[in-house]
Design an enzyme around this catalytic site. Structure first.
Site, PDB file in Angstrom:
ATOM      1  N   ASN A 144      -2.247 -18.959  31.719  1.00 55.37           N
ATOM      2  CA  ASN A 144      -3.862 -19.084  31.931  1.00 55.37           C
ATOM      3  C   ASN A 144      -4.387 -17.879  32.775  1.00 55.37           C
ATOM      4  OD1 ASN A 144      -3.261 -19.839  34.589  1.00 55.37           O
ATOM      5  ND2 ASN A 144      -3.123 -22.006  34.140  1.00 55.37           N
ATOM      6  N   SER A 181      -6.800 -19.168  28.465  1.00 56.99           N
ATOM      7  CA  SER A 181      -7.938 -19.561  29.025  1.00 56.99           C
ATOM      8  C   SER A 181      -8.661 -18.710  30.154  1.00 56.99           C
ATOM      9  CB  SER A 181      -8.182 -20.936  29.452  1.00 56.99           C
ATOM     10  OG  SER A 181      -7.324 -21.306  30.557  1.00 56.99           O
ATOM     11  N   GLY A 267      -1.300 -31.436  29.966  1.00 58.51           N
ATOM     12  CA  GLY A 267      -0.323 -31.153  28.717  1.00 58.51           C
ATOM     13  C   GLY A 267      -0.918 -29.933  27.880  1.00 58.51           C
ATOM     14  N   THR A 268      -2.255 -29.996  27.995  1.00 54.02           N
ATOM     15  CA  THR A 268      -2.778 -29.004  26.810  1.00 54.02           C
ATOM     16  C   THR A 268      -2.061 -27.479  26.972  1.00 54.02           C
ATOM     17  OG1 THR A 268      -4.653 -28.612  28.630  1.00 54.02           O
ATOM     18  CG2 THR A 268      -4.895 -29.932  26.824  1.00 54.02           C
ATOM     19  N   ASP A 270       0.978 -26.917  27.570  1.00 55.09           N
ATOM     20  CA  ASP A 270       2.393 -27.118  26.895  1.00 55.09           C
ATOM     21  C   ASP A 270       2.221 -27.265  25.459  1.00 55.09           C
ATOM     22  OD1 ASP A 270       3.286 -27.432  29.520  1.00 55.09           O
ATOM     23  OD2 ASP A 270       2.953 -29.470  29.486  1.00 55.09           O
TER      24      ASP A 270
END
Length: 371
Positions: A144, A181, A267-268, A270
């Protein structure tokens, strides 16, 4: 091997969807045999008020791999690593990768350098240099924004600094860099674009057009991440994906918008990395490409983002107005609230297999030299 087979090394939760629990189901849906090696075994993820379980040691991970080798089972087309947790375990994973290469098995390695988010580490700082060393093994990495800044030793404040960070990460030998992100201004993205964007249509073909920046967007985050609406409409979250290969037609850097939701999500990251493993394998294996202007990584990330949008929206709708950042985990009711925030993964089976692509668009950016 008769088909793609992946070894996924990351955390395990008895209840909920993080780590290997978030990765296994989508990978199997998309045609992969999945072997899992768990770095921790917890009752639930650590966003709950409490949890039980234990962490694996580096020696235990190596012992598991030794058992696979002894029975001729250590043959993999792909390797995925997520939350490893400690520098010792990371070094053990590096040893496992080296052994796979020594035996002529060089799997396509997707490294998710799970270290933190929102400016905060949730691992010990001694893992950072080990992750930097491990990037030499990876074909693709999925940090990220915060993790990309750590690995590149540079702050990302705009498109130019984002592209500079991406180039620094490429210099380690990583072919595919995906910042899952990152916060960028749409006007900056538009000014930095090549003037074209790509959108997959329902028939599987790609429509190339001008830049579109309308709509409120956001990204995804790793463990214990939050999706939250911005008060300033100009603040937008993107997935930035970049490939650098000897084949110029397969290279390029793209920005893909994410929608915004004010909720609590775990968990997003992952899930993103797992779906990327399958979709990148798919796009790199395509013999007939409808639009060669769109590199394989961009085609893969368009599908990954489409899946993520659907899963996150369905999860947000199930939360019934839960405010992620105001959630008090000390309250007795907190566990029940967090349970409602678990990823709606099984309910999103169709969106994993065949995501809606109509509103997902990849904007091509002009690659810039580092300062």
């Amino acid at each position: 091997m008769s088909g793609p087979r992946v070894l996924s090394i990351q955390s395990h939760m008895v209840s909920g969807y993080c780590g290997n629990k978030a990765a296994t189901f989508p990978l199997q849906l998309l045609g992969f045999d999945v072997d899992v090696m768990n770095t921790v075994s917890f009752s639930n993820h650590t966003g709950y008020p409490s949890w039980t379980g234990e962490k694996a040691t580096g020696e235990q991970l190596k012992e598991l791999f030794k058992g696979l080798q002894a029975n001729g089972l250590a043959e993999y087309s792909h390797l995925l690593t997520g939350y490893i947790g400690s520098a010792q375990n990371l070094r053990s994973v590096a040893e496992i990768i080296t052994k796979l290469q020594e035996y002529g098995n060089n799997p396509f390695y997707v490294l998710d350098p799970v270290m933190g988010d929102h400016g905060q580490l949730y691992v010990q700082p001694d893992v950072i240099p080990v992750y930097k060393e491990m990037m030499k093994f990876a074909k693709a990495i999925t940090p990220n924004q915060f993790e990309a800044e750590i690995l590149a030793d540079t702050k990302i404040t705009d498109v130019r600094s984002c592209l500079e960070a991406v180039d620094i990460l490429h210099q380690t030998g990583v072919e595919h860099v995906i910042i899952t992100s990152v916060s960028l201004l749409p006007g900056d993205v538009k000014a930095s674009s090549t003037g074209s964007s790509h959108q997959q249509q329902a028939n599987g073909k790609y429509h190339t057009n001008g830049i579109h920046t309308n709509g409120n967007t956001n990204g995804h985050h790793h463990e214990n991440g939050n999706h939250h609406a911005s008060d300033a409409p100009e603040e937008t979250m993107y997935c930035v994906c970049s490939s650098k290969t000897n084949d110029k037609s397969a290279s390029g850097v793209y920005a893909i918008e994410f929608p915004t939701y004010d909720g609590y999500f775990t968990g997003t990251g992952d899930l993103f990395s797992a779906v990327l493993v399958a979709r990148l394998h798919e796009s790199l294996s395509e013999k007939e490409v409808t639009d060669k202007q769109v590199p394989p990584l961009a085609r893969a990330c368009l599908k990954v983002v489409a899946t993520m949008r659907a899963v996150v929206l369905r999860t947000f709708q199930a939360q019934a107005g839960t405010k992620g950042r105001s959630l008090d985990r000390k309250q007795p009711s907190a566990a029940a609230v967090i349970k409602r925030c678990e990823l709606q993964l099984i309910q999103s089976k169709r969106d994993i297999e065949d995501p809606r692509m109509e509103d997902v668009e990849a904007v091509e950016l002009q690659r810039m030299a580092a300062k």
